[in-house]
Design a protein around this motif. Structure first.
Motif, PDB file in Angstrom:
ATOM      1  N   UNK A 266       0.840  -1.193   0.000  1.00 55.34           N
ATOM      2  CA  UNK A 266       0.000   0.000   0.000  1.00 55.34           C
ATOM      3  C   UNK A 266       0.878   1.246   0.000  1.00 55.34           C
ATOM      4  N   UNK A 267       0.455   2.248  -0.725  1.00 51.04           N
ATOM      5  CA  UNK A 267       1.217   3.505  -0.818  1.00 51.04           C
ATOM      6  C   UNK A 267       1.435   4.110   0.567  1.00 51.04           C
ATOM      7  N   UNK A 268       0.468   3.959   1.443  1.00 52.02           N
ATOM      8  CA  UNK A 268       0.591   4.530   2.792  1.00 52.02           C
ATOM      9  C   UNK A 268       1.701   3.859   3.594  1.00 52.02           C
ATOM     10  N   UNK A 269       2.159   2.688   3.163  1.00 53.04           N
ATOM     11  CA  UNK A 269       3.242   1.977   3.842  1.00 53.04           C
ATOM     12  C   UNK A 269       4.580   2.108   3.114  1.00 53.04           C
ATOM     13  N   UNK A 270       4.664   2.966   2.117  1.00 54.65           N
ATOM     14  CA  UNK A 270       5.851   3.042   1.267  1.00 54.65           C
ATOM     15  C   UNK A 270       7.117   3.378   2.043  1.00 54.65           C
ATOM     16  N   UNK A 271       7.082   4.384   2.882  1.00 55.90           N
ATOM     17  CA  UNK A 271       8.298   4.758   3.619  1.00 55.90           C
ATOM     18  C   UNK A 271       8.716   3.643   4.572  1.00 55.90           C
ATOM     19  N   UNK A 272       7.747   3.049   5.236  1.00 55.98           N
ATOM     20  CA  UNK A 272       8.045   1.931   6.132  1.00 55.98           C
ATOM     21  C   UNK A 272       8.693   0.786   5.354  1.00 55.98           C
ATOM     22  N   UNK A 273       8.131   0.439   4.188  1.00 56.22           N
ATOM     23  CA  UNK A 273       8.678  -0.656   3.379  1.00 56.22           C
ATOM     24  C   UNK A 273      10.097  -0.334   2.917  1.00 56.22           C
ATOM     25  N   UNK A 274      10.318   0.875   2.453  1.00 53.74           N
ATOM     26  CA  UNK A 274      11.649   1.267   1.988  1.00 53.74           C
ATOM     27  C   UNK A 274      12.661   1.154   3.133  1.00 53.74           C
ATOM     28  N   UNK A 275      12.298   1.666   4.297  1.00 54.52           N
ATOM     29  CA  UNK A 275      13.196   1.585   5.456  1.00 54.52           C
ATOM     30  C   UNK A 275      13.418   0.137   5.882  1.00 54.52           C
ATOM     31  N   UNK A 276      12.386  -0.660   5.833  1.00 52.65           N
ATOM     32  CA  UNK A 276      12.476  -2.073   6.185  1.00 52.65           C
ATOM     33  C   UNK A 276      13.446  -2.808   5.260  1.00 52.65           C
ATOM     34  N   UNK A 277      13.299  -2.570   3.956  1.00 51.69           N
ATOM     35  CA  UNK A 277      14.185  -3.203   2.980  1.00 51.69           C
ATOM     36  C   UNK A 277      15.633  -2.759   3.179  1.00 51.69           C
ATOM     37  N   UNK A 278      15.834  -1.466   3.445  1.00 56.93           N
ATOM     38  CA  UNK A 278      17.196  -0.970   3.690  1.00 56.93           C
ATOM     39  C   UNK A 278      17.797  -1.611   4.937  1.00 56.93           C
ATOM     40  N   UNK A 279      17.003  -1.777   5.967  1.00 59.35           N
ATOM     41  CA  UNK A 279      17.495  -2.400   7.206  1.00 59.35           C
ATOM     42  C   UNK A 279      17.894  -3.848   6.947  1.00 59.35           C
ATOM     43  N   UNK A 280      17.089  -4.569   6.198  1.00 60.20           N
ATOM     44  CA  UNK A 280      17.388  -5.973   5.892  1.00 60.20           C
ATOM     45  C   UNK A 280      18.608  -6.112   4.974  1.00 60.20           C
ATOM     46  N   UNK A 281      18.975  -5.026   4.307  1.00 59.91           N
ATOM     47  CA  UNK A 281      20.106  -5.056   3.373  1.00 59.91           C
ATOM     48  C   UNK A 281      21.336  -4.309   3.907  1.00 59.91           C
ATOM     49  N   UNK A 282      21.394  -4.077   5.201  1.00 61.01           N
ATOM     50  CA  UNK A 282      22.523  -3.339   5.778  1.00 61.01           C
ATOM     51  C   UNK A 282      23.856  -3.992   5.434  1.00 61.01           C
ATOM     52  N   UNK A 283      24.910  -3.198   5.265  1.00 59.08           N
ATOM     53  CA  UNK A 283      26.232  -3.762   4.984  1.00 59.08           C
ATOM     54  C   UNK A 283      26.629  -4.764   6.069  1.00 59.08           C
ATOM     55  N   UNK A 284      27.186  -5.872   5.655  1.00 61.20           N
ATOM     56  CA  UNK A 284      27.639  -6.886   6.594  1.00 61.20           C
ATOM     57  C   UNK A 284      26.546  -7.759   7.163  1.00 61.20           C
ATOM     58  N   UNK A 285      25.314  -7.626   6.661  1.00 62.88           N
ATOM     59  CA  UNK A 285      24.200  -8.395   7.229  1.00 62.88           C
ATOM     60  C   UNK A 285      23.943  -9.712   6.510  1.00 62.88           C
ATOM     61  N   UNK A 286      24.869 -10.120   5.636  1.00 59.61           N
ATOM     62  CA  UNK A 286      24.695 -11.385   4.938  1.00 59.61           C
ATOM     63  C   UNK A 286      24.601 -12.525   5.945  1.00 59.61           C
ATOM     64  N   UNK A 287      23.661 -13.406   5.728  1.00 61.50           N
ATOM     65  CA  UNK A 287      23.516 -14.589   6.575  1.00 61.50           C
ATOM     66  C   UNK A 287      24.186 -15.783   5.905  1.00 61.50           C
ATOM     67  N   UNK A 288      24.156 -15.804   4.578  1.00 62.22           N
ATOM     68  CA  UNK A 288      24.793 -16.875   3.819  1.00 62.22           C
ATOM     69  C   UNK A 288      23.977 -18.138   3.727  1.00 62.22           C
ATOM     70  N   UNK A 289      22.705 -18.072   4.070  1.00 66.00           N
ATOM     71  CA  UNK A 289      21.856 -19.254   4.055  1.00 66.00           C
ATOM     72  C   UNK A 289      21.695 -19.844   2.654  1.00 66.00           C
ATOM     73  N   UNK A 290      21.641 -18.984   1.652  1.00 57.47           N
ATOM     74  CA  UNK A 290      21.418 -19.453   0.283  1.00 57.47           C
ATOM     75  C   UNK A 290      22.713 -19.613  -0.505  1.00 57.47           C
ATOM     76  N   UNK A 291      23.850 -19.428   0.153  1.00 56.66           N
ATOM     77  CA  UNK A 291      25.141 -19.531  -0.552  1.00 56.66           C
ATOM     78  C   UNK A 291      25.333 -20.949  -1.071  1.00 56.66           C
ATOM     79  N   UNK A 292      25.858 -21.023  -2.275  1.00 55.96           N
ATOM     80  CA  UNK A 292      26.145 -22.338  -2.865  1.00 55.96           C
ATOM     81  C   UNK A 292      27.601 -22.684  -2.634  1.00 55.96           C
ATOM     82  N   UNK A 293      27.878 -23.945  -2.449  1.00 58.61           N
ATOM     83  CA  UNK A 293      29.244 -24.372  -2.193  1.00 58.61           C
ATOM     84  C   UNK A 293      29.918 -24.790  -3.462  1.00 58.61           C
TER      85      UNK A 293
END
Length: 192
Positions: free
Chosen positions: A165-192
């Motif tokens: 929803x447009x009314x949640x746009x800023x929240x979503x953008x901030x949420x996505x940025x938080x989940x993508x913070x530098x050094x926040x890789x979990x490596x769960x999907x990394x292939x060996x």
């Protein structure tokens, strides 16, 4: 006359493990009714040139597409400038079929998460199995991302499109940025 703009004026962020951006204006039409009826199929496919998607899928190319939302609803994507003409065309195909076709373009916001860690960013926020074998390009989910209802789909292996929803746009953008913070890789999907 005022200029039409996206919710966040095209905000973008590249400071972390994925690139986050608000997509340009996108035409979005909610189409509800019997998705198996000839009129509904013709309305959706005739407006987009895409095939009707299966449950949990999106058929998209460029700014046109059809996303499965529920057993009686699809989200039809089209050029923002062509929403009125697209609705008119859809209504001709619908005729007197029991249906609802509504322009929701200005009530929604669309984001793109790109990069090798895009899958990881989305997995931090949504209760969806995002293993590469379980969620592939063309798949679509309607869910919650943290505290807000949202839907997302993959255009290709490293790009997710998220609608909220447009009314949640800023929240979503901030949420996505938080989940993508530098050094926040979990490596769960990394292939060996």
């Amino acid at each position: 006359m005022s200029k039409t703009v996206t919710a966040l004026n095209g905000a973008s962020w590249e400071g972390g493990i994925a690139h986050i951006s608000e997509a340009p204006l996108q035409g979005m039409i909610t189409l509800r009714g019997d998705l198996n009826s000839a009129a509904m199929i013709k309305a959706a496919t005739g407006a987009t040139g895409q095939k009707m998607p299966a449950q949990g899928a999106a058929q998209c190319a460029g700014d046109k597409g059809i996303c499965w939302m529920s057993p009686d609803e699809v989200l039809v994507l089209c050029s923002y400038a062509e929403v009125g003409k697209t609705l008119d065309k859809m209504r001709v195909h619908l005729g007197d079929a029991h249906s609802l076709a509504v322009d929701v373009s200005d009530a929604r916001a669309l984001f793109v998460v790109k990069g090798a860690n895009a899958r990881e960013v989305i997995a931090k926020l949504a209760p969806v199995d995002l293993k590469p074998a379980a969620f592939t390009p063309g798949m679509f989910r309607r869910t919650r991302m943290a505290q807000v209802p949202a839907a997302f789909w993959m255009r290709d292996e490293d790009a997710f499109h998220i609608v909220c929803f447009r009314s949640n746009a800023q929240y979503m953008f901030d949420l996505l940025k938080t989940a993508a913070q530098p050094g926040s890789e979990v490596g769960y999907f990394a292939t060996s």
